[in-house]
Design a protein around this motif. Structure first.
Motif, short mmCIF file in Angstrom:
data_model
loop_
_atom_site.label_atom_id
_atom_site.label_comp_id
_atom_site.label_asym_id
_atom_site.label_seq_id
_atom_site.Cartn_x
_atom_site.Cartn_y
_atom_site.Cartn_z
N GLY A 83 5.32 -2.42 -2.67
CA GLY A 83 4.11 -1.90 -2.02
C GLY A 83 3.70 -0.56 -2.61
N PHE A 84 4.68 0.31 -2.80
CA PHE A 84 4.41 1.64 -3.35
C PHE A 84 3.76 1.51 -4.73
CE2 PHE A 84 5.65 5.36 -5.81
CZ PHE A 84 5.26 6.38 -4.97
N LEU A 85 4.35 0.68 -5.58
CA LEU A 85 3.83 0.54 -6.95
C LEU A 85 2.44 -0.10 -6.95
CD1 LEU A 85 7.03 -0.47 -8.93
CD2 LEU A 85 5.87 1.74 -8.82
N SER A 95 0.38 6.19 -1.06
CA SER A 95 1.20 5.12 -1.63
C SER A 95 2.45 4.90 -0.78
CB SER A 95 1.60 5.45 -3.06
OG SER A 95 0.46 5.52 -3.88
N ILE A 96 3.03 5.99 -0.30
CA ILE A 96 4.21 5.85 0.56
C ILE A 96 3.83 5.10 1.84
CG2 ILE A 96 5.80 7.14 2.03
CD1 ILE A 96 5.94 9.24 -0.22
N LEU A 132 -2.92 -0.22 -8.41
CA LEU A 132 -4.17 -0.89 -8.07
C LEU A 132 -5.07 -0.05 -7.16
CD1 LEU A 132 -5.92 -3.45 -8.12
CD2 LEU A 132 -4.51 -4.37 -6.30
N PHE A 133 -4.56 0.27 -5.97
CA PHE A 133 -5.45 0.83 -4.96
C PHE A 133 -5.84 2.28 -5.25
CE2 PHE A 133 -3.48 -2.75 -2.70
CZ PHE A 133 -4.64 -3.42 -2.38
N THR A 134 -4.92 3.04 -5.83
CA THR A 134 -5.28 4.42 -6.17
C THR A 134 -6.43 4.44 -7.16
OG1 THR A 134 -3.01 5.09 -5.79
CG2 THR A 134 -4.37 6.60 -7.04
N ILE A 173 13.26 -3.20 -1.36
CA ILE A 173 12.58 -3.82 -2.51
C ILE A 173 11.10 -3.97 -2.21
CG2 ILE A 173 12.39 -5.94 -3.87
CD1 ILE A 173 15.41 -6.27 -3.54
N ILE A 174 10.78 -4.44 -1.01
CA ILE A 174 9.37 -4.61 -0.66
C ILE A 174 8.66 -3.27 -0.58
CG2 ILE A 174 7.82 -5.38 1.19
CD1 ILE A 174 9.38 -7.85 1.44
N PHE A 175 9.39 -2.25 -0.11
CA PHE A 175 8.79 -0.92 -0.09
C PHE A 175 8.36 -0.52 -1.50
CE2 PHE A 175 9.18 3.63 -0.84
CZ PHE A 175 8.32 4.13 0.12
#
Lengths: 239, 292, 321
Positions: free
Chosen positions: B80-82, B198-199, B87-89, B75-77
Motif C-alpha cells: 500500500g505504501f509503495l 503514503s503511510i 501512483l497516487f502521489t 507485507i500489505i502495508f
C-alpha cells in the motif's frame, strides 16, 4: 422609495447568529455601503439577500415583492444581481461567454441570442474588457476577473447590484479604477449595495453606510456620521 | 433460556462480529479517503489478498492463521505504501485541484481493482475456497458460537482500539490527524505530507489485509469477494462522517448490527438494506451521523 | 462570438465527414455482413453509453456512475415487452419506452441527489446500481419466482440499424446541446455552480433535465441490447462494470473533442469483442493496466495525444495552438 427592504433578517449557523434581527433598506438610485469587522456577517447578509441562504426568521422585499425563500436564479431574474468576495467566474470559458450567460439567463424575460450577444459586447466595452473577450476568464488579472463579474451581473439587467469587496486585493491604481467604475455603474441608474474594507473608497462613493458588528446593525448614516460615530470607532479600535 | 432471547443474543453477537470486521475495514478506508483523499475502490481487493494469502499459508505451509496476521499485515502495508508513493502521489501532484484528484484517483483505484482481482483469478482460479480453523462451538449463556467467530471479534476490536490509541497518542498519529484536518498547514508545520499520506494509505491497506486474514477463517473465499466489502466500507465511512476514525469505528458496528438483523429476516436483502440506509442518510445528513 | 461562430464556419466539413461515415456505416451489412455487423453494433452500443455519459458529466463535472442502472432499466423493459413468447409492442416503440423509463429513473434520482457535491454524487449513483440489482434479485427469488427471462430473437441487421439510429440521435443531441444556450448553462454549472445560479441559471432544472436526457439514450440502447443478449437476469442486466466503462472510454478517448469518446469506445469495444471470450482474465487485467496508465500519462486521452504528436513531428511550430 426603497428598492430593497429587510425586516428582522436573521440567520443562525449551528447555535450562532451570523446575522441577527437586522432591519435595513436601500433606496432606488442610492449607493449604500456595508462595513464591519471581519466576521461581522456582511457576506452572510448578502447571501441572504441574493437567495443563497434563507433568513429564519425575517423577511426580505425587493421592489415591494417578498423574495424570502426565492431561489438565487429567481431573485437574479427579478433584477437583483451580485458579485462575490472570492471571485466566482467561469474560468475556462471565454470572457465573452461569462457575460453572455448573464444576459441569456439572468434577464427578467430571457433574451434572444443575438440581442444577448449585443448586450454582452456592450457591457464588455463598459467595463473595459472588449480586447480580451475571447480569452478564458481564468487567465485575467484579479482586477479584470472582478470586472468580468461586474459585467456578468449587469448583463442580467440588474436594477440592484450587490458588490462584495470589489476592491479587496487590488493595488491603488486598480482601486481608483474600480471606484470610477462604481460611479459609472450608478450613472446607468443601477442602485448599489456594497461591502468594502477600503475606507477611502467607501467614504468617497457611498451616500449612506451601514455598520454590522457581531451580526447586528450598530449604525446607519451618512459617511460623515459614521466617521464620527462613537460606537463605530469603538468597534474598530476595540478590535 | 427462552428461544427468543437466544435468538436476540445470537443476532447481537453476530452483529458485533460483523460490525468488528466492518469497523476495521471502514477505518482502513477512512484513512485512505478521509486523510489521503483516495476513494480506494480497490480496498476490498486488499481484503481478498489478505484472505487468500492466509488460505495458502495455512493449507500449504500449515501456518496458523493468527500468525499470518503478523506476516500478511506488514507485507500489505508495504504494498500500500509503495502504491501510494508511486501512483497516487504522482496523480496528486498532477491534479489541478482536489476535486480532480478525487476523480482521477478513484479511476486509478478502479484500474487497480481490475489488476489485482484478475491476477488473483489467474493465480487462484475462480472457485470458492475455504478451510477450517477453530471451528468448534463455545457456549455463551445458552447460545452456541463457533470459537473462530469470537476470536475474530476479539482481534477486530483489539486492533481497532489499538490503532485509535496510536492515532491519539503517538507523534505519527498526530501528524496523520493534522494532515486530515488541513494538509497545507500540516506541511507548513514540517510534516512530510507525501510520506504521511503514503503511510496512511499503507495503514488503510494493512487494515484491509488484516480484516481479510480474519474473514478467511469464516467465509468462503473467491477473487471477486472484495467489492462488496469496499461498498460496505464506503457506506460506513459516510455513515460515520468522512475522515472521522472513531466515526467509522462506531459506524461499522451500527451497520454490522443492522446487517445481522436484516439477514435474520431476509438474507438476500442485506446489501440492499445497507444501500437504502446509505442513500437515505446521504439525503438527510450528507455529512454523516457523526459529521459536524 | 462563440454562439454564432458555430453557425457560420466549422460546421460544413465535419458535417460532410459525418455524413460520409454514416452512409458507410449504414451500408455495412450490405458490404461486409456477418461478424462485422455484430462487432460494429457492440461498438455503437459502447459509443452511445460513452457519449451519453459525456453529455451530462463532461460539462457539469458531476461524475455519474449510474450508466449501468439506466442500461439495466432499458434491458428489463426490453425483456418484459419483447419476450420470446411473443412481443407485446413493436420494437421501436419499446426502444422509446425503454429510453423514457430510464429518463424517469434519472429524473427521480437527479431531483433527489444532484445537490450532492463531488464524490458523493458518484457514490450515490453507483449505489443506485447495487440497490436496483439487489432488490430485483430478491424480488425474482422470493416474490415472482421468475429466474431469468428469454428475449425475442431479432436478426442482427435490424439490431444494427436500430442501434445506429440511436447512436445518430445521441451524437446529434450531443452536438447541438453543446452549442445551445442550454449547453452553455450546463458548462457554467461545471465551472462554478454558485455563480451560475446567481447569474440566473436554474441549476437544478438544467442538471436534472440533462441527466434525464442522457439516460434516455442509454435506456434505449439497453432495449436493443436485450434482444441481442436473448437471455437476461438481474446480474446480466445490471452489470456495474458498465458504470465505469463509459468513464474510462471517455477519458481514454478524450473528453475535449466530440469524436474523443467515440474513438475510445471503438477501441475498447473492439478489444473486448476479440479478447473477452477467449481470455477474460487477461482482458480485464489489460483493462485495469490501461486505465491506470491512461490516467497517469494521458490526462487528455488518445485524442489529446494526436496534436501533441503532431507538434513534435512538425518541430514545435504549433506549440501555442
Amino acid at each position: 422609495m426603497p428598492i430593497l427592504e429587510g425586516e428582522k433578517v436573521t440567520k443562525y449557523f449551528g447555535g450562532l447568529a451570523a446575522v441577527s434581527k437586522v432591519d435595513f433598506n436601500v433606496d432606488q438610485g442610492e449607493v449604500v455601503g456595508l462595513i464591519g469587522p471581519n466576521g461581522a456577517g456582511k457576506t452572510t447578509l448578502f447571501n441572504l439577500i441574493s437567495g443563497a441562504f434563507v433568513p429564519k426568521p425575517g423577511v426580505i422585499r425587493f421592489k415591494g415583492e417578498n423574495i424570502t425563500g426565492s431561489k438565487p436564479h429567481q431573485i437574479c431574474r427579478l433584477g437583483l444581481s451580485r458579485t462575490f468576495q472570492e471571485v466566482k467566474i467561469f474560468a475556462n470559458m471565454p470572457v465573452m461567454q461569462n457575460v453572455l450567460l448573464g444576459s441569456l439567463f439572468g434577464t427578467p424575460t430571457g433574451m434572444a441570442s443575438a440581442n444577448a450577444a449585443k448586450e454582452a459586447a456592450e457591457l464588455l466595452d463598459f467595463v473595459g474588457l472588449s480586447a480580451v473577450g475571447k480569452t478564458p476568464a481564468g487567465g485575467l488579472t484579479l482586477a479584470n476577473q472582478k470586472r468580468v463579474e461586474v459585467a456578468r451581473a449587469l448583463a442580467t439587467k440588474a436594477e440592484l447590484l450587490l458588490l462584495d469587496e470589489l476592491m479587496a486585493g487590488l493595488n491603488p491604481t486598480e482601486t481608483a479604477e474600480a471606484m470610477e467604475l462604481v460611479t459609472r455603474i450608478r450613472g446607468r441608474g443601477v442602485t448599489i449595495f456594497m461591502i468594502e474594507h477600503v475606507m477611502k473608497a467607501i467614504m468617497g462613493v457611498c451616500d449612506r453606510i451601514m455598520v454590522l458588528h457581531h451580526g447586528e446593525k450598530i449604525a446607519d448614516g451618512t459617511p460623515k456620521e459614521i466617521a464620527t460615530s462613537k460606537t463605530v470607532i469603538e468597534v474598530y479600535l476595540g478590535e | 433460556m427462552p428461544e427468543s432471547i437466544v435468538t436476540i443474543l445470537d443476532i447481537a453477537i453476530g452483529g458485533l462480529l460483523l460490525g468488528g470486521i466492518y469497523a476495521l475495514i471502514a477505518m482502513g478506508l477512512s484513512l485512505q479517503y478521509g486523510v489521503a483523499r483516495v476513494l480506494n475502490i480497490a480496498h476490498g481487493e486488499f481484503i481478498m489478498i489478505g484472505a487468500f494469502s492466509t488460505f495458502t499459508l495455512y493449507t500449504v505451509l500449515g501456518i496458523n492463521p493468527l500468525v499470518c496476521l503478523a506476516i500478511v499485515g506488514p507485507i500489505i502495508f508495504i504494498i500500500g505504501f509503495l502504491l501510494h508513493q508511486t501512483l497516487f502521489t504522482r496523480l496528486r501532484i498532477a491534479a489541478p485541484n482536489p476535486g480532480a484528484y478525487e476523480a482521477s484517483s478513484l479511476l486509478a483505484a478502479f484500474g487497480l481493482l481490475f489488476v489485482i482481482q484478475n491476477l488473483a483469478l489467474l493465480g487462484w482460479g475462480a472457485d470458492f475456497r475455504a478451510y477450517s480453523y477453530l471451528n468448534f462451538g463455545v457456549n455463551i449463556w445458552g447460545a452456541i458460537f463457533s470459537a473462530n467467530k469470537l476470536v475474530i471479534l476479539g482481534f477486530a476490536v483489539g486492533i481497532g482500539v489499538a490503532f485509535y490509541l496510536f492515532l491519539i497518542r503517538t507523534r505519527l498519529g498526530k501528524a496523520i490527524r493534522s494532515a486530515a484536518q488541513d494538509p497545507q498547514t500540516a506541511s507548513l508545520m514540517g510534516v512530510n505530507i507525501n510520506r504521511v499520506l503514503s503511510i496512511c494509505f499503507g495503514f488503510g491497506a494493512l487494515m484491509a489485509g488484516i480484516a481479510g486474514v480474519l474473514i478467511s477463517m469464516r467465509v468462503p473465499l473467491n477473487p471477486a469477494m472484495g467489492l462488496q466489502y469496499t461498498l460496505i466500507a464506503i457506506i460506513v465511512i459516510v455513515l460515520g462522517g468522512l475522515g472521522s476514525i472513531p466515526g467509522s469505528f462506531i459506524g461499522g458496528f451500527i451497520l454490522g448490527i443492522i446487517g445481522e438483523v436484516v439477514t435474520h429476516f431476509e438474507p438476500s436483502l442485506s446489501l440492499a438494506a445497507y444501500y437504502f440506509i446509505f442513500m437515505l442518510l446521504l439525503l438527510v445528513r450528507p455529512k454523516g451521523i457523526f459529521g459536524k | 462570438m462563440d454562439i454564432t461562430r458555430f453557425k457560420s464556419k466549422g460546421f460544413f466539413i465535419p458535417g460532410l465527414i459525418s455524413l460520409v461515415l454514416l452512409i458507410l456505416l449504414a451500408t455495412l451489412p450490405l458490404s461486409l455482413g456477418g461478424y462485422t455487423v455484430v462487432l460494429v453494433t457492440t461498438i455503437l452500443m459502447y459509443a452511445i453509453l460513452t457519449v451519453s455519459w459525456v453529455l451530462f458529466s463532461g460539462p457539469s463535472g458531476y461524475m455519474s456512475l449510474a450508466s449501468a442502472a439506466f442500461f439495466g432499466v432499458g434491458i428489463y423493459i426490453g425483456a418484459l415487452l419483447l419476450p420470446n413468447t411473443g412481443q407485446v409492442l413493436p420494437l421501436l416503440v419499446v426502444v422509446v419506452l425503454g429510453g423514457l423509463a430510464s429518463s424517469i429513473v434519472a429524473l427521480g434520482v437527479g431531483a433527489l441527489t444532484l445537490r450532492l457535491r463531488g464524490i458523493y454524487f458518484a457514490i450515490f449513483t453507483f449505489g443506485l446500481v447495487v440497490l436496483i440489482l439487489e432488490v430485483l434479485n430478491w424480488w425474482e427469488h422470493t416474490v415472482s419466482h421468475i429466474r431469468g427471462r428469454f428475449v425475442m430473437v431479432v436478426d442482427n441487421e435490424t439490431i444494427f440499424y436500430v442501434m445506429l439510429a440511436i447512436f445518430v440521435a445521441t451524437m446529434l443531441t450531443f452536438f447541438f446541446l453543446r452549442r445551445s444556450k442550454f449547453g452553455l448553462a450546463l458548462q457554467s454549472i461545471g465551472q462554478n455552480e454558485e455563480a451560475a445560479a446567481h447569474s440566473g441559471v436554474n441549476v437544478t432544472m438544467v442538471k436534472v433535465l440533462t441527466f434525464a436526457l442522457s439516460a434516455f439514450f442509454v435506456g434505449a440502447a439497453g432495449v436493443v441490447w436485450a434482444t441481442r443478449l436473448t437471455y437476461i437476469d438481474p446480474y446480466i442486466a445490471f452489470n456495474f462494470f458498465l458504470s465505469f466503462l463509459p468513464v474510462l472510454m471517455a477519458i481514454f478517448g478524450g473528453i475535449g473533442q466530440i469524436y474523443g469518446p467515440v474513438v475510445g469506445a471503438a477501441i475498447f469495444a473492439y478489444l473486448q469483442e476479440t479478447l473477452q471470450t477467449e481470455f477474460p482474465e487477461v482482458y480485464m487485467l489489460t483493462f485495469g493496466i490501461v486505465l491506470v496508465v491512461v490516467i497517469l500519462y494521458l490526462p487528455n486521452g488518445i485524442v489529446g495525444l494526436i496534436p501533441k504528436l503532431w507538434r513534435r513531428i512538425s518541430g514545435g511550430q504549433h506549440a501555442n495552438t
